[in-house]
Each structure stands twice: as structure tokens, then as C-alpha cells.
Scaffold this motif. Sequence first.
Motif, short mmCIF file in Angstrom:
data_model
loop_
_atom_site.label_atom_id
_atom_site.label_comp_id
_atom_site.label_asym_id
_atom_site.label_seq_id
_atom_site.Cartn_x
_atom_site.Cartn_y
_atom_site.Cartn_z
N ASP A 112 0.81 -1.22 0.00
CA ASP A 112 0.00 0.00 0.00
C ASP A 112 0.85 1.27 0.00
O ASP A 112 0.33 2.37 -0.21
N GLN A 113 2.16 1.13 0.23
CA GLN A 113 3.06 2.28 0.19
C GLN A 113 3.75 2.44 -1.17
O GLN A 113 4.54 3.36 -1.37
N LEU A 114 3.42 1.55 -2.11
CA LEU A 114 4.18 1.45 -3.36
C LEU A 114 3.43 1.96 -4.58
O LEU A 114 2.21 1.82 -4.69
N VAL A 115 4.18 2.53 -5.50
CA VAL A 115 3.70 2.88 -6.84
C VAL A 115 4.64 2.21 -7.84
O VAL A 115 5.85 2.15 -7.61
N VAL A 116 4.11 1.71 -8.93
CA VAL A 116 4.93 1.17 -10.02
C VAL A 116 4.93 2.16 -11.17
O VAL A 116 3.87 2.56 -11.65
N LEU A 117 6.12 2.57 -11.59
CA LEU A 117 6.25 3.52 -12.68
C LEU A 117 7.02 2.85 -13.82
O LEU A 117 8.16 2.39 -13.63
N LYS A 118 6.42 2.81 -14.99
CA LYS A 118 7.08 2.24 -16.16
C LYS A 118 7.43 3.36 -17.15
O LYS A 118 6.62 4.23 -17.45
N LEU A 119 8.67 3.31 -17.62
CA LEU A 119 9.14 4.28 -18.61
C LEU A 119 8.59 3.86 -19.97
O LEU A 119 8.96 2.82 -20.52
N ASN A 120 7.71 4.69 -20.51
CA ASN A 120 6.91 4.31 -21.68
C ASN A 120 7.09 5.33 -22.82
O ASN A 120 6.17 5.57 -23.59
N GLY A 121 8.28 5.90 -22.90
CA GLY A 121 8.49 6.95 -23.89
C GLY A 121 9.05 6.48 -25.21
O GLY A 121 9.13 7.25 -26.17
N GLY A 122 9.45 5.19 -25.27
CA GLY A 122 10.13 4.70 -26.47
C GLY A 122 9.17 4.16 -27.52
O GLY A 122 8.12 3.59 -27.21
N LEU A 123 9.56 4.31 -28.78
CA LEU A 123 8.80 3.78 -29.91
C LEU A 123 9.35 2.41 -30.31
O LEU A 123 10.49 2.07 -30.00
N GLY A 124 8.56 1.66 -31.06
CA GLY A 124 8.99 0.34 -31.51
C GLY A 124 9.63 0.36 -32.89
O GLY A 124 9.70 -0.68 -33.55
N THR A 125 10.13 1.52 -33.31
CA THR A 125 10.63 1.66 -34.68
C THR A 125 11.83 0.76 -34.96
O THR A 125 11.98 0.26 -36.08
N THR A 126 12.71 0.55 -33.97
CA THR A 126 13.89 -0.28 -34.22
C THR A 126 13.52 -1.74 -34.49
O THR A 126 14.32 -2.48 -35.05
N MET A 127 12.32 -2.14 -34.11
CA MET A 127 11.85 -3.50 -34.38
C MET A 127 10.78 -3.50 -35.47
O MET A 127 10.04 -4.47 -35.62
#
Length: 560
Positions: A112-127
Motif C-alpha cells: 500500500d506504500q508502493l507505486v509502479v512507474l514504467k518508462l513508456n516513452g520509447g517507440l517500436g521503430t527499431t523493431m
Amino acid sequence: MAAADTEKKLTNLRSAVSALTQISDNEKSGFISLVSRYLRTRILSGRSDGMNRESYLVSEINKSYPVSAYRLISGEAQHVEWSKIQTPTDKVVVPYDTLASVSEDATKSLLDQLVVLKLNGGLGTTMGCTGPKSVIEVRNGLTFLDLIVIQIESLNKKYGCNVPLLLMNSFNTHDDTQKILEKYAKSKIDIMTFNQSQYPRLVADEYLPLPSKGETGKDGWYPPGHGDVFPSLMNSGKLDELISKGKKYVFVANSDNLGAVVDLKILNHLIQNKNEYCMEVTPKTLADVKGGTLISYNGKVQLLEIAQVPDQHVNEFKSIDKFKIFNTNNLWLNLSAVRRLVEAQALKMEIIPNPKEVNGVKVLQLETAAGAAIRKKKIDIIVALDYDNTFAYTTVLCSDQFFDNAIGINVPRSRFLPVKASSDLLLVQSDLYTEKDGQVIRNPARTNPDNPSIELGPEFKKVGDFLKRFKSIPSIIELDSLKVSGDVWFGASVVLKGKVVVAAKSGEKLEIPDKSVLQNKVISSLLTLLTHFMETVRICGTPRLISKRALEERRGFQHI
């Protein structure tokens, strides 16, 4: 670069940036601050041999400024003094297996003290994909984002807690992500988003924003690295909102790292020991030799990147014997500490210059990395001058850390499972892994502790091409290494064991038949493929080629 020239560039830059309407005032001030630090730090790189940085700075300023005061804030010098590097102790890089277990009763209060943060700024262009990379399907039709949502839903349901999911998007991924999130409208977790900063690319020879030179589209802008997570979280209002809800820690990880799941033992350790910052590191392999590592330097834990290593020591830095761990970019941060440091404008991490070319124009992106905030020396050199340009005094102020009680934790390799290329996709889609509650788990049937080495040629680079070239993903439980090049296609239910090389010659198409078993084989042409899968027999006195599998099923043939 002389001090006067630097100040002239900054004056012109401030004027140009103030006219940009696409970004907020916070973004404008953050960008100007970043460029100022970079340019002023470069003043020091021009000093004459034998002159210390303070003397050089004073001499440069005395040449140019009849002003009462001048203040320079720089990051730590690029290179470290190699002889001062020591291996961190277990106190600052804690072995994972020494962490205490967490009782079932304590679990809910921790989560209950936790937050999950995902870095979601990247594009899938290299794949070869469009849109956010997090929407690439990685296993059983589930995307990175699907798996993340399932993980947190499972946690909340199992323990009756409320762990929210926070996505840091970039201007490249924001619109698409908002549409994608509609599919989770009925999920039982709070999903929030915010954007990292949008900075203008710099025209390299003028230090002016590219958009002010006519590049008004997306090519004129860039997201300034994941070190921007600290001010962006604050500027978005999400940081204050989360703290007001009783959240104390945030777990930050790349959205494409399938091993980055919530770990109760780590969270419990940080809370019990009041560690404001934690970087997960893991044992280095030959594939990770360029990754940043944690060192002990002047008695403090510090991130050492390859760019800081003197040229004569680069090979030593890449050695897995001396530097045994590297940064996974899984970070745990105390939210109140982040607020304290952002408000004090104290998080001045080392700047990473990233030169690029946009439509024939050479540009510069200045970025920062969140890992550099583990503990860093910040130097403020304050030089005061009289109005008649006479030097009065100078003061050097040093601050040796950002976060209190910052540590690393040496975690199992299973917590680092990034998907950066189609070769990684083959690993996680194969029978080497299974999926449960959104977590991708290694198959215990694999006895080798290391994953197989996989190299796929450019024909497999794009996800669409990768999927077309496999009728089904081969079994690789007993595979040591695989190297594929050229126009190669795999049938269904193929099994790969040991060391396998499949290399099609130019203009030749190689098709691996269904149900084939390749063990310690080199297939380099149609002839070697036929030799492996076919055998010559006499049928009614006539030599015929027949598959070895068919031969096993039929009897009475005479071998030649």
C-alpha cells in the motif's frame, strides 16, 4: 570555449526559447538550465596544461566580465581517477540473498506504500513497429503493457492492496498510449500517465533551438532521457498526489524489461533501512560489457559509465573479472526524497551529449540518466568579481550525495530480461519461458543457468518478418547458441540443441522442415540441408532420396 562566448550563446538561446509556444514554462526553464550547465562545464575543458580548473575559470571570467558576481555550476568531471576506484562492499551493494523474507501479514501494508512507474516513452521503430514499444506482442498475444497490467492486478487481488500503475510517456507515445489504455477501463487498478519533458534539439554550430530555425514538426524535438523522470514527476502534479495518498516508494523500470516485477524483499529492506534510493545491479556477462557499473569512489557508491573511463582503462572496464555487475535500470525511489531534491534543484546529474543529424542539419540532444542520481559529487564554483574586473574571492562548495542512504542491490539475473531486438523476442516466446499472472518465468527444465546466445540476421529484424519466418517458435531448452543469416525459414515444431548455425547463401532460400531436430549442426547451403535431412535408398532397384524421418517409419529399403 571562452566564458564571454558562452554567455552570448545563452542570451540568444533564452530569447529563442521564450518564443516557443509548444512547451510549458517548466520545460523552457529546465531546458535552459540543462544547456547552461553543459556550456559552462565546457569552459573548463579548454584550460591550459598545468592550470587547475578554478584558476582557468577565474582567468577566463576576468578577461570578459566587469560584473559583481558570476556563478558556475558544473557536473562532476568526465573521467575518474582510476587508482581511487574500489569494489563496493556488501553494505552499499547488498547481495539479494541476504534480504529478509516478508511475512504474509506484512505484505499488504508494504504494497500500500508502493507505486509502479514504467518508462513508456520509447517507440517500436527499431523493431519495425509503429507506436509505443510497450504494445508489441511478446508472448501468447500479450503485449508488454498487457503483462504489466496483469501483474499489478494479480498483486492487488491476492493481497487486497492498491498498487497504482504510473506510465511516463513522451510526446512520441502520449496520444497512442491514451487510446490503448481504453482497453483497461474495466481493470481493477488505477492507471495514471504523465509526460516527460519535451525539449528542442539544438543546432550544433549555433546552440539555437531547431524549431526556431523552421523545423516545426516532431523532428525538432526530443525527450531528454529517463533522468528527466524526477522533475517531470514533480511538474505533472503526480508526485504530490501520490504522497498525499500515503505512497512512499516508487519502483521505476523500463516497460520492455520483462524481469522488472515488484519484489517485496527489496521494498521491505528499503523501508526498514530508510534507503531513499536503490539501483538494482546484476552479474555482468559478455553481452553487458559496456553497461554502467557501481563502484566505491572516495568512500561513496557511484555509477561509473564507460564515457567516464580513461581510454587506457576501457578494456579493463569491460572485463567481467574486475567489474562483475552492471546497472539494470530498475530503480526504487523514496517519493518524499524526490520532492525534496527537485524543489532544491539539487539533482544535477551528469549530462550526456547525443549528436544527431536531422534533415541534413547537425543537432545536439542533451540527456541525463536516472541511474546517475545514486550518489554524485556536485561542485559549485562561485567566483565574485569587483566592478573594475578585479578578482575578489572564489569559493568551491562540494556536496557528495543526492539521496540519503543510497544503495545498490545485486539481484538475480532473472530481474533483467529486456526485449531490445527480435533475438530477445525469440527467447521469451520460446519454451525457455512460461507466463503466470503476467510474470515471464524461466522454465526449470533448462539446466544451464545462462540463456542461449542468439544472433538473427537483418531478415529477422522487423517483428512482422520475424513472425513470418517461424511457423512456430522452436524449442530451445537445450540450445547453447544459434546464429542465423540469409533467407532462412523455420517449419513448425523445430527443436534446436547445442550449437547451431544456419546460413543461407546469397540468392538461396533455406527452409528447415517441420519437426526437424538440429543438434550441433552447421547448415550452410541447400546441399548440407539435404544431407542432414535426406538419405539415398533403393526403391524397386531405383535410387531415391527420402527423408530420414520417413525412412524410420518405413522398412525394407536397401541403403546404397
